[in-house]
Design a protein around this motif. Structure first.
Motif, PDB file in Angstrom:
ATOM      1  N   PHE A  38     -32.644 -12.222 -35.271  1.00 42.39           N
ATOM      2  CA  PHE A  38     -32.129 -11.084 -34.492  1.00 42.39           C
ATOM      3  C   PHE A  38     -31.972 -11.416 -33.006  1.00 42.39           C
ATOM      4  CE2 PHE A  38     -35.169  -9.063 -37.695  1.00 42.39           C
ATOM      5  CZ  PHE A  38     -34.226  -9.122 -38.709  1.00 42.39           C
ATOM      6  N   GLY A  39     -32.349 -12.617 -32.608  1.00 38.10           N
ATOM      7  CA  GLY A  39     -32.142 -13.060 -31.235  1.00 38.10           C
ATOM      8  C   GLY A  39     -33.197 -12.570 -30.263  1.00 38.10           C
ATOM      9  N   LYS A  40     -33.311 -11.250 -30.123  1.00 38.48           N
ATOM     10  CA  LYS A  40     -34.306 -10.701 -29.195  1.00 38.48           C
ATOM     11  C   LYS A  40     -35.133  -9.658 -29.949  1.00 38.48           C
ATOM     12  CE  LYS A  40     -31.330  -9.226 -26.010  1.00 38.48           C
ATOM     13  NZ  LYS A  40     -30.878  -8.744 -24.684  1.00 38.48           N
ATOM     14  N   ILE A  41     -36.405  -9.879 -30.017  1.00 38.25           N
ATOM     15  CA  ILE A  41     -37.262  -8.916 -30.739  1.00 38.25           C
ATOM     16  C   ILE A  41     -38.482  -8.605 -29.895  1.00 38.25           C
ATOM     17  CG2 ILE A  41     -36.519  -9.814 -32.990  1.00 38.25           C
ATOM     18  CD1 ILE A  41     -40.125 -10.340 -32.047  1.00 38.25           C
ATOM     19  N   TYR A  42     -39.167  -7.514 -30.253  1.00 36.03           N
ATOM     20  CA  TYR A  42     -40.492  -7.291 -29.678  1.00 36.03           C
ATOM     21  C   TYR A  42     -41.347  -6.611 -30.728  1.00 36.03           C
ATOM     22  CZ  TYR A  42     -39.396  -2.305 -28.867  1.00 36.03           C
ATOM     23  OH  TYR A  42     -39.068  -0.986 -29.027  1.00 36.03           O
ATOM     24  N   THR A  43     -42.639  -6.816 -30.590  1.00 32.87           N
ATOM     25  CA  THR A  43     -43.594  -6.110 -31.438  1.00 32.87           C
ATOM     26  C   THR A  43     -44.428  -5.225 -30.514  1.00 32.87           C
ATOM     27  OG1 THR A  43     -45.448  -7.615 -31.180  1.00 32.87           O
ATOM     28  CG2 THR A  43     -43.816  -8.207 -32.824  1.00 32.87           C
ATOM     29  N   PHE A  44     -45.021  -4.208 -31.072  1.00 33.46           N
ATOM     30  CA  PHE A  44     -45.929  -3.368 -30.290  1.00 33.46           C
ATOM     31  C   PHE A  44     -46.930  -2.818 -31.298  1.00 33.46           C
ATOM     32  CE2 PHE A  44     -45.959  -0.051 -26.599  1.00 33.46           C
ATOM     33  CZ  PHE A  44     -47.337  -0.073 -26.593  1.00 33.46           C
ATOM     34  N   GLY A  45     -48.054  -3.463 -31.392  1.00 36.56           N
ATOM     35  CA  GLY A  45     -49.018  -3.056 -32.411  1.00 36.56           C
ATOM     36  C   GLY A  45     -50.392  -3.609 -32.116  1.00 36.56           C
ATOM     37  N   PRO A  46     -51.330  -3.346 -33.020  1.00 37.27           N
ATOM     38  CA  PRO A  46     -52.692  -3.808 -32.760  1.00 37.27           C
ATOM     39  C   PRO A  46     -52.891  -5.280 -33.102  1.00 37.27           C
ATOM     40  CG  PRO A  46     -52.609  -2.547 -34.796  1.00 37.27           C
ATOM     41  CD  PRO A  46     -51.212  -2.549 -34.244  1.00 37.27           C
ATOM     42  N   SER A  47     -53.715  -5.956 -32.315  1.00 40.36           N
ATOM     43  CA  SER A  47     -54.205  -7.289 -32.644  1.00 40.36           C
ATOM     44  C   SER A  47     -55.718  -7.210 -32.678  1.00 40.36           C
ATOM     45  CB  SER A  47     -53.767  -8.322 -31.603  1.00 40.36           C
ATOM     46  OG  SER A  47     -52.420  -8.671 -31.768  1.00 40.36           O
ATOM     47  N   PHE A  48     -56.313  -8.111 -33.443  1.00 41.93           N
ATOM     48  CA  PHE A  48     -57.761  -8.053 -33.651  1.00 41.93           C
ATOM     49  C   PHE A  48     -58.382  -9.393 -33.292  1.00 41.93           C
ATOM     50  CE2 PHE A  48     -55.450  -5.272 -36.401  1.00 41.93           C
ATOM     51  CZ  PHE A  48     -56.118  -4.064 -36.285  1.00 41.93           C
ATOM     52  N   ARG A  49     -59.412  -9.357 -32.502  1.00 40.38           N
ATOM     53  CA  ARG A  49     -60.087 -10.613 -32.174  1.00 40.38           C
ATOM     54  C   ARG A  49     -61.591 -10.401 -32.181  1.00 40.38           C
ATOM     55  NH1 ARG A  49     -56.074 -13.409 -27.695  1.00 40.38           N
ATOM     56  NH2 ARG A  49     -54.216 -13.062 -28.968  1.00 40.38           N
ATOM     57  N   ALA A  50     -62.251 -11.240 -32.966  1.00 39.55           N
ATOM     58  CA  ALA A  50     -63.704 -11.162 -33.013  1.00 39.55           C
ATOM     59  C   ALA A  50     -64.267 -11.863 -31.780  1.00 39.55           C
ATOM     60  CB  ALA A  50     -64.212 -11.798 -34.308  1.00 39.55           C
ATOM     61  N   GLU A  51     -63.918 -11.335 -30.609  1.00 40.35           N
ATOM     62  CA  GLU A  51     -64.368 -11.914 -29.338  1.00 40.35           C
ATOM     63  C   GLU A  51     -65.851 -11.627 -29.216  1.00 40.35           C
ATOM     64  OE1 GLU A  51     -62.268 -13.234 -26.935  1.00 40.35           O
ATOM     65  OE2 GLU A  51     -60.327 -12.214 -27.124  1.00 40.35           O
ATOM     66  N   ASN A  52     -66.637 -12.678 -29.145  1.00 39.80           N
ATOM     67  CA  ASN A  52     -68.065 -12.453 -29.041  1.00 39.80           C
ATOM     68  C   ASN A  52     -68.508 -12.303 -27.588  1.00 39.80           C
ATOM     69  OD1 ASN A  52     -70.620 -12.005 -29.880  1.00 39.80           O
ATOM     70  ND2 ASN A  52     -70.770 -13.824 -31.158  1.00 39.80           N
ATOM     71  N   SER A  53     -67.530 -12.003 -26.743  1.00 35.24           N
ATOM     72  CA  SER A  53     -67.853 -11.925 -25.318  1.00 35.24           C
ATOM     73  C   SER A  53     -67.872 -10.465 -24.898  1.00 35.24           C
ATOM     74  CB  SER A  53     -66.790 -12.677 -24.520  1.00 35.24           C
ATOM     75  OG  SER A  53     -65.499 -12.263 -24.931  1.00 35.24           O
ATOM     76  N   ASN A  54     -68.921 -10.088 -24.247  1.00 32.74           N
ATOM     77  CA  ASN A  54     -69.064  -8.710 -23.805  1.00 32.74           C
ATOM     78  C   ASN A  54     -68.550  -8.588 -22.382  1.00 32.74           C
ATOM     79  OD1 ASN A  54     -69.928  -6.118 -24.395  1.00 32.74           O
ATOM     80  ND2 ASN A  54     -71.777  -6.951 -25.376  1.00 32.74           N
ATOM     81  N   THR A  55     -67.249  -8.453 -22.221  1.00 31.16           N
ATOM     82  CA  THR A  55     -66.689  -8.368 -20.869  1.00 31.16           C
ATOM     83  C   THR A  55     -65.996  -7.027 -20.704  1.00 31.16           C
ATOM     84  OG1 THR A  55     -64.401  -9.072 -21.212  1.00 31.16           O
ATOM     85  CG2 THR A  55     -66.075 -10.808 -21.194  1.00 31.16           C
ATOM     86  N   PRO A  56     -65.701  -6.645 -19.464  1.00 27.49           N
ATOM     87  CA  PRO A  56     -64.968  -5.387 -19.258  1.00 27.49           C
ATOM     88  C   PRO A  56     -63.488  -5.510 -19.598  1.00 27.49           C
ATOM     89  CG  PRO A  56     -65.939  -6.221 -17.189  1.00 27.49           C
ATOM     90  CD  PRO A  56     -66.089  -7.286 -18.201  1.00 27.49           C
ATOM     91  N   ARG A  57     -63.036  -6.679 -20.112  1.00 25.61           N
ATOM     92  CA  ARG A  57     -61.609  -6.882 -20.348  1.00 25.61           C
ATOM     93  C   ARG A  57     -61.275  -7.241 -21.798  1.00 25.61           C
ATOM     94  NH1 ARG A  57     -59.945 -11.344 -18.009  1.00 25.61           N
ATOM     95  NH2 ARG A  57     -62.015 -12.171 -18.280  1.00 25.61           N
ATOM     96  N   HIS A  58     -62.289  -7.282 -22.659  1.00 22.00           N
ATOM     97  CA  HIS A  58     -62.036  -7.668 -24.053  1.00 22.00           C
ATOM     98  C   HIS A  58     -62.415  -6.566 -25.023  1.00 22.00           C
ATOM     99  CE1 HIS A  58     -62.099 -11.754 -22.269  1.00 22.00           C
ATOM    100  NE2 HIS A  58     -61.218 -11.992 -23.214  1.00 22.00           N
ATOM    101  N   LEU A  59     -61.502  -6.279 -25.943  1.00 23.38           N
ATOM    102  CA  LEU A  59     -61.787  -5.400 -27.067  1.00 23.38           C
ATOM    103  C   LEU A  59     -61.611  -6.198 -28.351  1.00 23.38           C
ATOM    104  CD1 LEU A  59     -59.741  -2.214 -26.055  1.00 23.38           C
ATOM    105  CD2 LEU A  59     -62.234  -2.442 -26.054  1.00 23.38           C
ATOM    106  N   ALA A  60     -62.283  -5.767 -29.418  1.00 24.09           N
ATOM    107  CA  ALA A  60     -62.078  -6.434 -30.699  1.00 24.09           C
ATOM    108  C   ALA A  60     -60.763  -5.974 -31.319  1.00 24.09           C
ATOM    109  CB  ALA A  60     -63.240  -6.129 -31.633  1.00 24.09           C
ATOM    110  N   GLU A  61     -60.300  -4.795 -30.924  1.00 25.71           N
ATOM    111  CA  GLU A  61     -59.023  -4.257 -31.401  1.00 25.71           C
ATOM    112  C   GLU A  61     -58.255  -3.801 -30.174  1.00 25.71           C
ATOM    113  OE1 GLU A  61     -59.288  -1.370 -34.654  1.00 25.71           O
ATOM    114  OE2 GLU A  61     -57.901  -0.102 -33.534  1.00 25.71           O
ATOM    115  N   PHE A  62     -57.137  -4.451 -29.903  1.00 27.79           N
ATOM    116  CA  PHE A  62     -56.350  -4.047 -28.739  1.00 27.79           C
ATOM    117  C   PHE A  62     -54.882  -3.977 -29.122  1.00 27.79           C
ATOM    118  CE2 PHE A  62     -54.242  -8.056 -27.483  1.00 27.79           C
ATOM    119  CZ  PHE A  62     -54.987  -8.998 -28.177  1.00 27.79           C
ATOM    120  N   TRP A  63     -54.076  -3.342 -28.273  1.00 30.22           N
ATOM    121  CA  TRP A  63     -52.647  -3.221 -28.561  1.00 30.22           C
ATOM    122  C   TRP A  63     -51.884  -4.261 -27.777  1.00 30.22           C
ATOM    123  CZ3 TRP A  63     -49.809   0.378 -31.712  1.00 30.22           C
ATOM    124  CH2 TRP A  63     -50.652   1.018 -32.624  1.00 30.22           C
TER     125      TRP A  63
END
Ligand code: ATP
Ligand code: MN
Length: 456
Positions: A214-239
């Protein structure tokens, strides 16, 4: 239930002199000799509507004075010198009572305290403002891509490829814990998909598949990361917003990213003036000027090698080393974007060994055509690269990393059949919201934040 949104009434002289019905939750109440006052909010605006109760006309209003209760009020809209308009009640119905143990009493609560009650904190001004900006920003992002001919694709959330983001993948399984299988292979072979599966850390690989059609696409949805870091900038589920563009090299995608960030910020300035004024007052002084400055200045583009030189000559001690070849740590990123440039900075051409296999290898043999967009106060908000379009070079990079070729057959085919230069990026939705609102903890940007050790 026939009623009018409070946002329609506030600041709109059309309703003055008219009798209307409004609904909402009581935010404050005040009793004086002949009159009582309520401020109600129905969530449609940051501003409350003042309800004036003439005690001679209405006697049974005690339960409406309790903070948090829900009411339906009919009456005449009148001008009010301080507040625009108010409603002179002729009838008040309490829809749902709120006993004295309602946790959101008058005083200003800390964000930490509010995090303990995600189901109620959304009723505060702060979260009203956060979630309206979040909603407006989501719409602005869709508008940006839609109006430029991008196709919105939904990439799978359950994925079978396991190597990307190794160690950060949440497993998806239906096997009972007491399965009794002898080996890992046997376990996965008997699982729902007949192989190991997990939650997607990024839609990029499938996004590339779509971009090659399609040439140009975008997604907009959740991604999941088992980030074991407790920071103010990381979520395990983010968009995650992930555009992927065919026939685009690194400078092209950088131009797109900068234009998109500026355009969506402009839309928020235009559509959320009350909310931004609120954040400016309570969370980040100077916020509006910051946002206006972002849209009227060029972002910095800085070579990684130059960034290392800047860090090495900084008259300050960092906790982590910053030699050529090291990944930039938050302290380095913040120094560059906050203290050196004080604006968004694209750091480009990272060493290939600290970046992903799919990034285009530069002719110098040492670096890749990748960039992170760093912003003051937050750090990285975008990870971006031109993708390796050459079959042989990609295979080589995968071999060096000991990757399983069976998992990447489709991906390699893209380089076999009509390969083109192409590029894309991943923007963290909550990260850019932090930047726009001045909220400093990502847990206050998501409705129900998921982090290590905490799911509700
Ligand atoms: P970081 O170094 O901050 O963990 P990353 O390099 O792992 O980020 P990418 O894999 O490049 O991030 O993902 C693209 C974007 O997605 C990031 O720039 C960031 O905005 C967002 N992002 C990544 N991980 C998270 C997370 N755990 N929570 C929220 N947003 C995230
Ligand atoms: Mn990460």
């Amino acid at each position: 239930m026939k009623h009018i949104d409070i946002r329609e009434i506030i600041g709109n002289s059309y309703y003055v002199g008219k009798t209307v019905t409004v609904c909402g939750w009581v935010r404050t109440s005040r009793d004086s000799k002949n009159v009582a006052f309520l401020e109600i909010n129905d969530g449609t605006s940051l501003k409350h509507l003042q309800v004036v109760i003439d005690k001679e006309k209405i006697s049974d209003f005690d339960s409406a004075m309790k903070l948090g209760c829900s009411v339906k009020v009919s009456g005449e809209i009148c001008e009010n010198p301080n507040n625009g308009v108010e409603i002179n009640a002729c009838d008040i119905t309490v829809l749902g009572e709120s006993p004295a143990d309602y946790p959101l009493q008058k005083k200003r609560h800390t964000l930490e305290f509010l995090r303990t009650m995600p189901h109620l904190r959304v009723r505060t001004n702060t979260f009203n403002a956060v979630f309206r900006v979040r909603s407006v920003l989501a719409s602005a992002i869709h508008e940006y891509f839609q109006s430029r001919g991008y196709v919105y694709v939904n990439t799978p959330i359950i994925t079978g490829s396991d190597a990307e983001g190794a160690g950060e993948v949440f497993r998806v399984t239906t096997q009972p814990y007491d399965h009794g299988f002898k080996t890992e292979e046997e376990y996965y072979a008997n699982d729902f998909f007949g192989k190991k599966a997990g939650l997607s850390v990024s839609g990029q690989l499938e996004g590339e598949v779509a971009a090659m059609a399609f040439g140009k696409i975008y997604t907009f949805g959740p991604s999941f990361r088992a980030e074991n870091s407790n920071t103010p900038r990381h979520l395990a589920e983010f968009w995650h917003i992930e555009p992927e563009v065919a026939f685009a090299e690194l400078p092209d995608i950088i131009e797109i990213a900068e234009d998109m960030i500026k355009t969506i910020i402009y839309k928020v300035i235009e559509r959320c003036p009350d909310e931004l004024a609120f954040f400016e007052k309570h969370f980040e002084p100077g916020l509006t000027d910051k946002l206006k400055s972002i849209i009227s200045h060029n972002f910095e583009v800085l070579d990684y090698t130059k960034a290392i030189e800047i860090l090495k000559s900084a008259d300050r001690k960092f906790n982590y080393p910053c030699d050529w070849g090291c990944d930039l740590q938050t302290e380095h990123e913040r120094y560059i974007t906050e203290e050196v440039f004080n604006k968004p900075v694209f750091v480009i051409n990272y060493p290939k060994d600290i970046k992903a296999f799919y990034m285009k290898q530069n002719p110098d043999g040492k670096t890749v055509a990748a960039t992170d967009l760093l912003v003051p106060g937050v750090g990285e908000i975008i990870g971006c690269s031109e993708r390796e379009a050459d079959y042989d070079k990609l295979v080589e990079a995968m071999k060096q990393r000991g990757m399983n070729f069976d998992d990447y057959k489709d991906y390699l085919d893209l380089r076999k059949f009509g390969s083109v230069p192409h590029s894309g990026f991943g923007l963290g939705f909550e990260r850019i919201l932090m930047y726009i609102t001045g909220m400093s903890n990502i847990r206050d940007i998501a409705l129900y934040p998921r982090t290590v050790g905490s799911v509700r």
